[in-house]
Write an enzyme that holds these catalytic residues in place. Structure first.
Site, mmCIF file in Angstrom:
data_model
loop_
_atom_site.group_PDB
_atom_site.id
_atom_site.type_symbol
_atom_site.label_atom_id
_atom_site.label_comp_id
_atom_site.label_asym_id
_atom_site.label_seq_id
_atom_site.Cartn_x
_atom_site.Cartn_y
_atom_site.Cartn_z
ATOM 1 N N PRO A 92 0.818 -1.215 0.000
ATOM 2 C CA PRO A 92 0.000 0.000 0.000
ATOM 3 C C PRO A 92 0.853 1.266 0.000
ATOM 4 O O PRO A 92 0.365 2.347 -0.309
ATOM 5 C CB PRO A 92 -0.837 -0.109 1.284
ATOM 6 C CG PRO A 92 -0.224 -1.190 2.102
ATOM 7 C CD PRO A 92 0.588 -2.046 1.196
ATOM 8 N N GLU A 119 3.278 -6.819 8.362
ATOM 9 C CA GLU A 119 3.527 -5.389 8.153
ATOM 10 C C GLU A 119 4.469 -5.128 6.985
ATOM 11 O O GLU A 119 4.891 -3.989 6.769
ATOM 12 C CB GLU A 119 4.121 -4.764 9.422
ATOM 13 C CG GLU A 119 3.200 -4.822 10.635
ATOM 14 C CD GLU A 119 1.879 -4.091 10.410
ATOM 15 O OE1 GLU A 119 1.918 -2.940 9.961
ATOM 16 O OE2 GLU A 119 0.825 -4.696 10.678
ATOM 17 N N ARG A 161 -3.191 -9.206 -20.445
ATOM 18 C CA ARG A 161 -4.079 -8.903 -21.568
ATOM 19 C C ARG A 161 -3.424 -7.969 -22.587
ATOM 20 O O ARG A 161 -3.928 -7.815 -23.703
ATOM 21 C CB ARG A 161 -5.439 -8.359 -21.090
ATOM 22 C CG ARG A 161 -5.394 -7.047 -20.402
ATOM 23 C CD ARG A 161 -6.746 -6.678 -19.814
ATOM 24 N NE ARG A 161 -7.706 -6.205 -20.802
ATOM 25 C CZ ARG A 161 -7.685 -5.007 -21.382
ATOM 26 N NH1 ARG A 161 -6.707 -4.163 -21.105
ATOM 27 N NH2 ARG A 161 -8.606 -4.656 -22.243
ATOM 28 N N ASP A 176 -9.015 1.287 -24.517
ATOM 29 C CA ASP A 176 -9.226 1.139 -23.078
ATOM 30 C C ASP A 176 -9.331 2.499 -22.404
ATOM 31 O O ASP A 176 -8.615 3.424 -22.770
ATOM 32 C CB ASP A 176 -8.019 0.449 -22.400
ATOM 33 C CG ASP A 176 -7.973 -1.044 -22.682
ATOM 34 O OD1 ASP A 176 -8.987 -1.597 -23.129
ATOM 35 O OD2 ASP A 176 -6.903 -1.636 -22.434
HETATM 36 N N1 ADE Z 1 -0.917 -5.024 0.120
HETATM 37 C C1 ADE Z 1 -1.813 -4.569 1.026
HETATM 38 N N2 ADE Z 1 -2.557 -3.582 0.515
HETATM 39 C C2 ADE Z 1 -2.126 -3.390 -0.770
HETATM 40 C C3 ADE Z 1 -2.485 -2.494 -1.811
HETATM 41 N N3 ADE Z 1 -3.446 -1.577 -1.664
HETATM 42 N N4 ADE Z 1 -1.825 -2.581 -2.978
HETATM 43 C C4 ADE Z 1 -0.844 -3.482 -3.131
HETATM 44 N N5 ADE Z 1 -0.456 -4.347 -2.191
HETATM 45 C C5 ADE Z 1 -1.074 -4.307 -1.011
#
Ligand code: ADE
Length: 273
Positions: A92, A119, A161, A176
């Site tokens: 994230p 984590e 793809r 796209d």
């Molecule tokens: N791992 C946990 N959340 C994630 C996200 N939003 N994008 C990529 N990997 C992740």
């Protein structure tokens, strides 16, 4: 293209056997290897995590299993440069995954994914491999998943793809939403197929007219309408020059106008008396 995925949940990657990606594998267009990270643990409990230095909640994935796993799979064909592997690290905290990045990754011969749980992975692992190959830390959206495996499925499908011969119709990804190089990045509008009437609902007449110019114009107007509604941020990024006269008419019906100086477009606010 070769794909390697190292994970503590190999079964999570089963969907790579299905549908578009599964067919690409069966046809030999994708060479997929899923590895169980615990193969590279040597203690009785197959430990892959430990407590974080500095304290705090959660656990951190240990350096040694990742290092041994990556060394082992990279030993099988590693070369530096364009022909070599890139590391794709779902997190994230990564850069946003976009169609542009999907195109960039689709041009590489070998992607190695390291989906983490807990984590995340001890930072030294990425620092170590960044010295040998490009490392892309990638987020698939502003939300936190329990692990990176779902992100690997998302990224793999978006990339696969785009590979030559994987989609039946090569033109399918030219239009796209988010295709790089498009004049303006607009969302695609609605689509219809037979029957011509369903539960009293018909098809927009223009789509039955056979008039290609009018159909193209209608599609563009619907794309502008949907983008204004769902992704106004995309319109705000468009330069005024991205739009022709008919686009401008439609944008103005939707309540958008060029900003003073005419460089970008913006939603016209109701003026308060
Ligand atoms: N791992 C946990 N959340 C994630 C996200 N939003 N994008 C990529 N990997 C992740």
């Amino acid at each position: 293209m070769r794909l390697d995925v190292v994970t503590i949940f190999p079964e999570y990657l089963e969907p790579l056997n299905v549908s578009l990606v599964g067919k690409a594998r069966a046809r030999g267009q994708l060479d997929v290897h899923v590895h169980d990270l615990r193969q590279w643990t040597y203690d009785r409990h197959n430990t892959v995590d430990d407590t974080p230095y500095g304290g705090g909640p959660g656990m951190v994935m240990k350096t040694e299993p990742w290092g041994d796993a990556l060394d082992s799979l990279l030993a099988d064909g590693y070369e530096a440069g364009d022909g070599g592997p890139v590391l794709v690290v779902p997190t994230p905290s990564g850069r946003p995954f976009t169609q542009e990045l999907a195109v960039e990754l689709s041009e590489r011969p070998w992607l190695v994914f390291t989906p983490a749980r807990y984590e995340g992975i001890d930072r030294r692992v990425m620092d170590e491999y960044a010295a040998r190959m490009p490392v892309y830390e990638v987020s698939i959206g502003d939300y936190v998943l329990a692990g990176g495996e779902a992100a690997v499925l998302v990224i793999t499908e978006a990339v696969a793809r785009l590979l030559p011969g994987v989609l039946g119709n090569a033109a399918s990804h030219r239009d796209d939403s988010f295709a790089p190089g498009a004049m303006a990045n607009l969302l695609e509008g609605p689509v219809y197929t037979k029957p011509p009437e369903w539960r009293g609902r018909g098809i927009p007449d223009v789509l039955l007219s056979g008039h290609h110019g009018k159909i193209a114009r209608w599609r563009r107007d619907e794309a502008l309408r949907r983008t204004a509604l769902n992704r106004p941020d995309l319109l705000e990024r468009c330069a005024a020059a991205d739009f022709d006269k008919k686009d401008r008419e439609m944008l103005s019906i939707l309540g958008w106008a060029p900003e003073p100086g005419g460089r970008f477009w913006r939603k016209v606010q109701d003026v308060e008396e």
